[in-house]
Design a protein around this motif. Structure first.
Motif, mmCIF file in Angstrom:
data_model
loop_
_atom_site.group_PDB
_atom_site.id
_atom_site.type_symbol
_atom_site.label_atom_id
_atom_site.label_comp_id
_atom_site.label_asym_id
_atom_site.label_seq_id
_atom_site.Cartn_x
_atom_site.Cartn_y
_atom_site.Cartn_z
ATOM 1 N N VAL A 108 45.998 87.393 -13.348
ATOM 2 C CA VAL A 108 45.541 88.699 -12.731
ATOM 3 C C VAL A 108 46.477 89.844 -12.921
ATOM 4 O O VAL A 108 47.774 89.795 -12.991
ATOM 5 C CB VAL A 108 45.248 88.986 -11.271
ATOM 6 C CG1 VAL A 108 44.777 90.166 -10.720
ATOM 7 C CG2 VAL A 108 44.267 87.659 -11.009
ATOM 8 N N VAL A 109 46.114 91.038 -13.646
ATOM 9 C CA VAL A 109 46.894 91.942 -13.999
ATOM 10 C C VAL A 109 47.419 92.581 -12.646
ATOM 11 O O VAL A 109 46.917 92.953 -11.917
ATOM 12 C CB VAL A 109 46.214 93.295 -14.812
ATOM 13 C CG1 VAL A 109 47.127 94.360 -14.979
ATOM 14 C CG2 VAL A 109 45.703 92.745 -16.057
ATOM 15 N N PRO A 110 49.033 92.578 -12.711
ATOM 16 C CA PRO A 110 49.558 93.252 -11.384
ATOM 17 C C PRO A 110 48.910 94.699 -11.005
ATOM 18 O O PRO A 110 48.667 95.372 -11.912
ATOM 19 C CB PRO A 110 50.979 93.133 -11.563
ATOM 20 C CG PRO A 110 51.177 92.079 -12.747
ATOM 21 C CD PRO A 110 49.776 92.183 -13.660
ATOM 22 N N ALA A 111 48.679 94.943 -9.696
ATOM 23 C CA ALA A 111 48.282 96.287 -9.384
ATOM 24 C C ALA A 111 48.972 97.623 -9.902
ATOM 25 O O ALA A 111 48.629 98.271 -10.506
ATOM 26 C CB ALA A 111 48.311 96.276 -7.864
ATOM 27 N N PHE A 112 50.304 97.179 -9.931
ATOM 28 C CA PHE A 112 51.203 98.261 -10.436
ATOM 29 C C PHE A 112 51.107 98.614 -11.972
ATOM 30 O O PHE A 112 50.994 99.739 -12.505
ATOM 31 C CB PHE A 112 52.702 97.842 -10.357
ATOM 32 C CG PHE A 112 53.869 98.907 -11.077
ATOM 33 C CD1 PHE A 112 54.186 100.295 -10.604
ATOM 34 C CD2 PHE A 112 54.294 98.529 -12.181
ATOM 35 C CE1 PHE A 112 54.940 100.990 -11.448
ATOM 36 C CE2 PHE A 112 55.235 99.305 -13.276
ATOM 37 C CZ PHE A 112 55.343 100.525 -12.689
ATOM 38 N N ARG A 114 48.247 97.981 -13.412
ATOM 39 C CA ARG A 114 46.916 98.420 -13.475
ATOM 40 C C ARG A 114 46.926 100.107 -13.527
ATOM 41 O O ARG A 114 46.200 100.715 -14.255
ATOM 42 C CB ARG A 114 46.090 97.784 -12.530
ATOM 43 C CG ARG A 114 44.540 98.374 -12.209
ATOM 44 C CD ARG A 114 43.638 97.781 -13.222
ATOM 45 N NE ARG A 114 43.699 98.614 -14.591
ATOM 46 C CZ ARG A 114 43.065 98.354 -15.702
ATOM 47 N NH1 ARG A 114 42.697 97.083 -15.882
ATOM 48 N NH2 ARG A 114 42.822 99.149 -16.515
ATOM 49 N N ARG A 115 47.861 100.406 -12.367
ATOM 50 C CA ARG A 115 47.778 101.926 -12.309
ATOM 51 C C ARG A 115 48.685 102.463 -13.421
ATOM 52 O O ARG A 115 48.458 103.582 -13.787
ATOM 53 C CB ARG A 115 48.621 101.959 -11.106
ATOM 54 C CG ARG A 115 47.933 101.687 -9.574
ATOM 55 C CD ARG A 115 48.645 102.149 -8.415
ATOM 56 N NE ARG A 115 49.929 101.843 -8.330
ATOM 57 C CZ ARG A 115 50.288 100.754 -7.419
ATOM 58 N NH1 ARG A 115 49.265 99.928 -6.999
ATOM 59 N NH2 ARG A 115 51.688 100.351 -7.433
ATOM 60 N N ASP A 118 46.154 102.895 -16.496
ATOM 61 C CA ASP A 118 45.281 103.719 -16.249
ATOM 62 C C ASP A 118 45.701 105.268 -16.152
ATOM 63 O O ASP A 118 45.048 106.143 -16.659
ATOM 64 C CB ASP A 118 44.735 103.516 -14.787
ATOM 65 C CG ASP A 118 43.661 102.235 -14.604
ATOM 66 O OD1 ASP A 118 43.116 101.946 -15.721
ATOM 67 O OD2 ASP A 118 43.331 101.845 -13.598
ATOM 68 N N GLY A 136 43.303 92.931 -19.320
ATOM 69 C CA GLY A 136 43.163 94.170 -18.788
ATOM 70 C C GLY A 136 43.612 95.082 -19.659
ATOM 71 O O GLY A 136 43.989 95.060 -20.608
ATOM 72 N N ASN A 138 42.921 99.747 -20.302
ATOM 73 C CA ASN A 138 42.638 101.281 -20.078
ATOM 74 C C ASN A 138 41.190 101.736 -20.724
ATOM 75 O O ASN A 138 40.799 101.299 -21.501
ATOM 76 C CB ASN A 138 43.805 102.081 -19.886
ATOM 77 C CG ASN A 138 44.319 102.483 -21.138
ATOM 78 O OD1 ASN A 138 43.670 102.204 -22.174
ATOM 79 N ND2 ASN A 138 45.277 103.259 -21.207
#
Length: 269
Positions: A108-112, A114-115, A118, A136, A138
């Motif tokens: 899973v791509v870490p939330a940080f 991901r942000r 993006d 993952g 953008n």
């Protein structure tokens, strides 16, 4: 030196015994019930489930001086339900070196992260694992590569480049880039040469792409898969990018690939 080796053997024996005794038969799919002299699994149960010889497993757990293969240790790690850190510890104790890497398609791509990707609105960015599965991306990267248009099993950068021509035909000077891409992947393949998923990818590509098959058999490892790459986009416009890869998680082999547009090299095809 002898004292250090002896201490390592004792640590290996204690580590395996404690892990074995911490697992219930039901945890590994064995029927429960019946009286047991010791808690957890029996040695013969671990050996049988791992598909290894009972004598060899017993000697390993006793910390004897024996040489076992990486697959032997991986099978034991699987039965004892070791996580990545525990598997790494087992290999260090038994082999005095780190284990071969395992590609992770389900990371899973870490939330940080991901942000972060993006926020790179005009810069295509995506995350790869060791197998080059794209886990993952953008919006800019999706527009350039079309990840969301493909089923999950085809969201693999190597497959997209060689199994069909949709993407490779959009890369200017593809004949020059193809060998360096294969050379770069071969170095990653060497991290996990016994992985069934890595082998399946190479076998599938060798059948689907004569070009891949030839380049793979060349065994070139000198290519550098970074620098500048140009894409022919809608309307025949040629857009150039500088691209680089950054390590996100060394243990899980997650890499972030970022493409930076080269504004001065925009021209018509």
């Amino acid at each position: 030196m002898e004292q250090r080796v002896e201490r390592t053997r004792n640590e290996l024996a204690d580590f395996l015994r404690r892990r074995r005794e911490s697992l219930s038969p039901s945890a590994v799919g064995l029927p429960g019930g019946g009286r047991r002299r010791t808690p957890g699994l029996r040695r013969e149960e671990v050996a049988a489930l791992a598909g290894v010889g009972l004598t060899w497993y017993t000697w390993l757990e006793q910390g004897r001086t024996i040489n076992v293969s990486s697959s032997f240790l991986d099978n034991v790690a699987r039965v004892l339900q070791l996580d990545e850190a525990q598997r790494h510890h087992l290999f260090l104790l038994a082999h005095h070196r780190a284990p071969p890497s395992l590609p992770r398609r389900t990371c899973v791509v870490p939330a940080f992260v991901r942000r972060l990707i993006d926020a790179l609105i005009e810069r295509p960015a995506h995350v790869l694992n060791l197998r080059w599965d794209v886990i993952g991306w953008n919006t800019a990267s999706d527009k350039l590569f079309g990840f969301s248009l493909r089923p999950p099993e085809e969201r693999n950068m190597l497959w997209m480049l060689f199994a069909d021509t949709q993407l490779s035909q959009c890369i200017a000077d593809w004949d020059r880039h193809a060998p360096t891409i294969i050379a770069s992947f071969r170095r990653d393949f060497a991290e996990a040469p016994d992985s069934d998923e890595m082998i399946a990818l190479v076998d599938g590509l060798s059948k689907a792409s004569p070009r891949f098959d030839k380049l793979w058999r060349d065994h070139d490892v000198h290519g550098c898969c970074q620098g500048q790459r140009s894409f022919i986009v809608d309307g025949g416009e040629l857009i150039s990018y500088e691209h680089a890869t950054f390590v996100l998680d060394e243990d899980k082999h997650l890499r972030l690939v970022i493409y930076q547009p080269v504004a001065t090299n925009v021209e018509r095809h």
